[in-house]
Design a protein around this motif. Structure first.
Motif, PDB file in Angstrom:
ATOM      1  N   THR A   4      23.617  42.069  36.671  1.00 33.74           N
ATOM      2  CA  THR A   4      24.586  43.087  37.080  1.00 33.74           C
ATOM      3  C   THR A   4      25.113  42.748  38.468  1.00 33.74           C
ATOM      4  O   THR A   4      24.366  42.295  39.321  1.00 33.74           O
ATOM      5  CB  THR A   4      23.918  44.479  37.100  1.00 33.74           C
ATOM      6  OG1 THR A   4      23.415  44.779  35.801  1.00 33.74           O
ATOM      7  CG2 THR A   4      24.903  45.559  37.523  1.00 33.74           C
ATOM      8  N   ILE A   5      26.407  42.987  38.667  1.00 34.44           N
ATOM      9  CA  ILE A   5      27.020  42.805  39.986  1.00 34.44           C
ATOM     10  C   ILE A   5      27.744  44.092  40.354  1.00 34.44           C
ATOM     11  O   ILE A   5      28.352  44.743  39.508  1.00 34.44           O
ATOM     12  CB  ILE A   5      27.992  41.591  39.998  1.00 34.44           C
ATOM     13  CG1 ILE A   5      28.491  41.307  41.410  1.00 34.44           C
ATOM     14  CG2 ILE A   5      29.146  41.785  39.007  1.00 34.44           C
ATOM     15  CD1 ILE A   5      29.275  39.997  41.544  1.00 34.44           C
ATOM     16  N   GLU A  33      41.913  39.006  40.735  1.00 34.99           N
ATOM     17  CA  GLU A  33      42.142  37.965  39.721  1.00 34.99           C
ATOM     18  C   GLU A  33      41.436  36.661  40.080  1.00 34.99           C
ATOM     19  O   GLU A  33      40.989  35.933  39.200  1.00 34.99           O
ATOM     20  CB  GLU A  33      43.639  37.691  39.524  1.00 34.99           C
ATOM     21  CG  GLU A  33      44.377  38.779  38.768  1.00 34.99           C
ATOM     22  CD  GLU A  33      45.032  39.798  39.692  1.00 34.99           C
ATOM     23  OE1 GLU A  33      44.678  39.839  40.907  1.00 34.99           O
ATOM     24  OE2 GLU A  33      45.877  40.565  39.218  1.00 34.99           O
ATOM     25  N   ALA A  34      41.307  36.375  41.379  1.00 34.27           N
ATOM     26  CA  ALA A  34      40.677  35.129  41.820  1.00 34.27           C
ATOM     27  C   ALA A  34      39.186  35.093  41.501  1.00 34.27           C
ATOM     28  O   ALA A  34      38.578  34.028  41.491  1.00 34.27           O
ATOM     29  CB  ALA A  34      40.890  34.948  43.325  1.00 34.27           C
ATOM     30  N   TYR A  35      38.599  36.248  41.219  1.00 33.17           N
ATOM     31  CA  TYR A  35      37.158  36.331  40.985  1.00 33.17           C
ATOM     32  C   TYR A  35      36.791  36.492  39.511  1.00 33.17           C
ATOM     33  O   TYR A  35      35.609  36.596  39.173  1.00 33.17           O
ATOM     34  CB  TYR A  35      36.577  37.508  41.770  1.00 33.17           C
ATOM     35  CG  TYR A  35      36.737  37.354  43.262  1.00 33.17           C
ATOM     36  CD1 TYR A  35      35.880  36.541  43.993  1.00 33.17           C
ATOM     37  CD2 TYR A  35      37.750  38.022  43.939  1.00 33.17           C
ATOM     38  CE1 TYR A  35      36.017  36.393  45.364  1.00 33.17           C
ATOM     39  CE2 TYR A  35      37.898  37.892  45.314  1.00 33.17           C
ATOM     40  CZ  TYR A  35      37.025  37.073  46.015  1.00 33.17           C
ATOM     41  OH  TYR A  35      37.166  36.935  47.373  1.00 33.17           O
ATOM     42  N   GLN A  41      30.182  35.621  34.373  1.00 32.86           N
ATOM     43  CA  GLN A  41      28.778  35.246  34.235  1.00 32.86           C
ATOM     44  C   GLN A  41      27.823  36.443  34.283  1.00 32.86           C
ATOM     45  O   GLN A  41      26.626  36.296  34.071  1.00 32.86           O
ATOM     46  CB  GLN A  41      28.397  34.226  35.308  1.00 32.86           C
ATOM     47  CG  GLN A  41      28.453  34.763  36.720  1.00 32.86           C
ATOM     48  CD  GLN A  41      28.178  33.709  37.760  1.00 32.86           C
ATOM     49  OE1 GLN A  41      27.149  33.060  37.722  1.00 32.86           O
ATOM     50  NE2 GLN A  41      29.113  33.525  38.685  1.00 32.86           N
ATOM     51  N   PHE A  42      28.362  37.635  34.548  1.00 35.43           N
ATOM     52  CA  PHE A  42      27.521  38.824  34.632  1.00 35.43           C
ATOM     53  C   PHE A  42      27.572  39.625  33.336  1.00 35.43           C
ATOM     54  O   PHE A  42      28.596  39.684  32.658  1.00 35.43           O
ATOM     55  CB  PHE A  42      27.942  39.695  35.817  1.00 35.43           C
ATOM     56  CG  PHE A  42      27.668  39.032  37.134  1.00 35.43           C
ATOM     57  CD1 PHE A  42      26.430  39.152  37.745  1.00 35.43           C
ATOM     58  CD2 PHE A  42      28.639  38.243  37.746  1.00 35.43           C
ATOM     59  CE1 PHE A  42      26.159  38.501  38.944  1.00 35.43           C
ATOM     60  CE2 PHE A  42      28.382  37.591  38.945  1.00 35.43           C
ATOM     61  CZ  PHE A  42      27.134  37.722  39.543  1.00 35.43           C
ATOM     62  N   SER A  68      34.304  43.042  29.339  1.00 33.31           N
ATOM     63  CA  SER A  68      34.259  44.371  28.738  1.00 33.31           C
ATOM     64  C   SER A  68      33.178  45.311  29.253  1.00 33.31           C
ATOM     65  O   SER A  68      33.346  46.519  29.216  1.00 33.31           O
ATOM     66  CB  SER A  68      34.137  44.251  27.220  1.00 33.31           C
ATOM     67  OG  SER A  68      32.973  43.513  26.899  1.00 33.31           O
ATOM     68  N   ASN A  69      32.052  44.798  29.731  1.00 29.65           N
ATOM     69  CA  ASN A  69      30.979  45.700  30.166  1.00 29.65           C
ATOM     70  C   ASN A  69      31.184  46.062  31.628  1.00 29.65           C
ATOM     71  O   ASN A  69      30.551  45.519  32.526  1.00 29.65           O
ATOM     72  CB  ASN A  69      29.605  45.061  29.929  1.00 29.65           C
ATOM     73  CG  ASN A  69      28.494  46.100  30.015  1.00 29.65           C
ATOM     74  OD1 ASN A  69      28.744  47.269  30.254  1.00 29.65           O
ATOM     75  ND2 ASN A  69      27.268  45.651  29.830  1.00 29.65           N
ATOM     76  N   ILE A  70      32.122  47.005  31.849  1.00 27.86           N
ATOM     77  CA  ILE A  70      32.533  47.387  33.197  1.00 27.86           C
ATOM     78  C   ILE A  70      32.307  48.880  33.372  1.00 27.86           C
ATOM     79  O   ILE A  70      32.602  49.667  32.477  1.00 27.86           O
ATOM     80  CB  ILE A  70      34.036  47.106  33.417  1.00 27.86           C
ATOM     81  CG1 ILE A  70      34.383  45.679  33.015  1.00 27.86           C
ATOM     82  CG2 ILE A  70      34.434  47.393  34.854  1.00 27.86           C
ATOM     83  CD1 ILE A  70      35.875  45.439  32.912  1.00 27.86           C
TER      84      ILE A  70
END
Length: 82
Positions: A4-5, A33-35, A41-42, A68-70
């Protein structure tokens, strides 16, 4: 183990001067967008800002990019990782 981040999408000045959640990273909304590749990867991305508005915009951008998992937790003071 789920990775998780916590992403704070406020400006760098807000992040540095107004405080931020422990362990969070600062990816300002205007540069999100740059990230995107890094965020892939999370397993879970938690978004925060001052009120939740910018986090919601960032959520839309990430969803369009296939992440999608936001979770939008609104104000950065609300952060809870579970």
């Amino acid at each position: 183990i789920m990775k998780t981040i916590v992403v704070d999408v406020r400006t760098a000045d807000e992040f540095n001067l107004d405080g931020h959640a422990e362990g969070s990273v600062n990816y300002p909304l205007d540069k999100i967008e740059a990230y995107i590749d890094n965020l892939r990867q999370f397993d879970k991305v938690i978004l925060v800002c001052r009120s939740g508005n910018r986090a919601n915009i960032a959520r839309s951008i990430l969803l369009q990019s296939g992440i999608s998992n936001i979770e939008n937790q609104g104000a950065w003071q609300n952060v809870s990782i579970n």
